[in-house]
Design a protein around this motif. Structure first.
Motif, PDB file in Angstrom:
ATOM      1  N   GLY F  13      24.998  -3.763 -20.613  1.00  0.00           N
ATOM      2  CA  GLY F  13      23.698  -3.690 -21.285  1.00  0.00           C
ATOM      3  C   GLY F  13      22.593  -4.361 -20.503  1.00  0.00           C
ATOM      4  N   THR F  52      24.449  -2.659 -17.010  1.00  0.00           N
ATOM      5  CA  THR F  52      24.405  -1.193 -17.126  1.00  0.00           C
ATOM      6  C   THR F  52      23.044  -0.758 -17.681  1.00  0.00           C
ATOM      7  N   LYS F  55      19.300   0.389 -23.580  1.00  0.00           N
ATOM      8  CA  LYS F  55      18.882   1.761 -23.863  1.00  0.00           C
ATOM      9  C   LYS F  55      17.754   1.759 -24.885  1.00  0.00           C
ATOM     10  N   GLU F  57      15.448   3.838 -27.869  1.00  0.00           N
ATOM     11  CA  GLU F  57      15.964   4.509 -29.072  1.00  0.00           C
ATOM     12  C   GLU F  57      16.341   5.975 -28.841  1.00  0.00           C
ATOM     13  N   GLY F  59      18.217   6.640 -26.222  1.00  0.00           N
ATOM     14  CA  GLY F  59      19.419   6.534 -25.419  1.00  0.00           C
ATOM     15  C   GLY F  59      19.136   6.511 -23.919  1.00  0.00           C
ATOM     16  N   GLN F  62      16.862   1.735 -19.701  1.00  0.00           N
ATOM     17  CA  GLN F  62      15.625   1.092 -19.255  1.00  0.00           C
ATOM     18  C   GLN F  62      15.835   0.394 -17.918  1.00  0.00           C
ATOM     19  N   PRO F  63      14.905   0.509 -16.964  1.00  0.00           N
ATOM     20  CA  PRO F  63      15.058  -0.182 -15.679  1.00  0.00           C
ATOM     21  C   PRO F  63      14.894  -1.691 -15.858  1.00  0.00           C
TER      22      PRO F  63
END
Lengths: 102, 102, 102, 102, 102, 102, 102
Positions: F13, F52, F55, F57, F59, F62-63
């Protein structure tokens, strides 16, 4: 007791200006009685003025579910008291109003 | 015990007006028993009146999952008690209703 | 122990009616054992009835991940107990169900 | 230690079934050591089974970032322990998994 | 007391710069009295400057419900005091303003 | 001290794997000093591996605002420590990184 | 006191790097005074560097309401202190900035 006095406070947002109603007053419709033993103390009050209205996420003002003159049930210890013309009023959020006496 | 008395309170939003049902009353359908040892005390009650309804984020009123007359299971200590015509009622949010007795 | 008794409670929203299963009962599939030392006490139970379903923000009812008859793992101390026909049941939210025994 | 035993629990939602790995076992890849002095106690564990998956607000099931067999780092005190076939497992939410050992 | 002094602070976001008004001052319109016994202490104040405005989720700045010069009711103990030109001001969030005196 | 060692943990995440940097080391760029008296203890650290990714909403991943090799300021007491190849690392959420040393 | 020193820290997200300003310094514009009796201690500070910017739910970076060089009012006890080139700075979230001195 609310009279024809011009209201001097415009509540903001979802707030409503109410005035507590004495239970033995003739103005109490329907004879609602608040039991002394109630854990969360409710109280009857009259709606004196509606706020500017809450806004939804698009900025649209939401209508109120109560109107001026309604007799409502609220929690006794919520809101903020203000006083003018020798009378005491309370500013509460509409979501703190439990129901309308009919 | 709910009678044909005209209901005197209109609940606001997602609130529901209910009236506790005595467990040994003949009106208890199905013989649901609330164990004394239950940690979170539930109670049977009859739905007396539905609120104005919760609104979704587009302002659309959401339907209730209960209807007037339903026998429901609620937490014993939730909501706010009010009294009229010598009877005690409770105002609860619908989400605090655990289930409907069938 | 769940029998063919007609279920008498319809859970509301995302709630599920379950009934605890005795661990030494023959009905326990697969021999799952709950360690005594577990910090968060889990318990096996059988799904007796599904709720009316949670709704997403568009008001669409969401399907359940469990079905009637499933043997599930839940936290021992969650939910609300009710009793009928001499049996004890528990009303829990589906999100409090940790897993399904296969 | 996870074996070829058929998994007996299907986790619900974003939960994952894991099994703690002994640090001096040959199965520990890469020799990760958890310092005794760590304030938030982490632990290595093997992923045994994935849940049914969390759903986004449109009801679409979200994929997991871990897969069965992954060696992961989790907080030692999170989740719920269950036991079957003489082995102890833990049910944790995927968001409580800190990282995957490569 | 607010004078024609050029305001020296631009509040950020949904904040508003206000200045407390003495209740016995001639500037108090309408004679609102704050009862000493009020649980949540309210106070009258004049709006001196509006913030840059809160933004909705699309980044659009939301208008204020109050304007410079309004006499408002706020909680006595909210906000942050600052002082310049020998006067004391308070920075409050607009949602902490209960109503506007008319 | 981070070396060319192959990183053995992939954070999940929005987490980042970092390694604390000794303040008197030559690797400290720019001579940032953390005052002993600071209430919320910050610490310099080097970014070793990115997660990883969180995300949104929909999906979509995000960088990150940091990259491997960045020298960052983090709270000293946040995150979870792990150790491999005789070195201690910390897993933190990106939002707990206060800034990047340039 | 902020000088022409090249800033060595790039704040992340909605954070801003500020430096406290001495109240008796000539650099204090407008003579804002923070009363000693203020409950929530405010402090004047100069904005030294803006963060990478908060993102809205579509991942679009939101602009700041302050710019480098602004003199701002912040809570004295918020944020995290860092020190370089013999000077002390503070990293705060933009929402903790109460207003801009003009």
């Amino acid at each position: 007791m609310a009279t024809a006095t011009k209201v001097k406070i415009k509540p903001l947002g979802d707030r409503v200006l109410i005035q507590a109603v004495e239970l033995d007053s003739e103005q109490v419709k329907g004879g609602i009685i608040i039991p002394d033993s109630a854990k969360e103390k409710p109280q009857e009050a009259k709606v004196i003025a509606l706020g500017t209205g809450a806004k939804d996420e698009n900025g649209k003002v939401q209508p109120f579910n109560v109107k001026v003159g309604d007799l409502v049930i609220v929690s006794k210890y919520g809101g903020t008291e203000v006083k003018f013309d020798d009378q005491t009023y309370t500013l509460v959020r509409e979501d703190d109003i439990l129901g309308v006496v009919q």
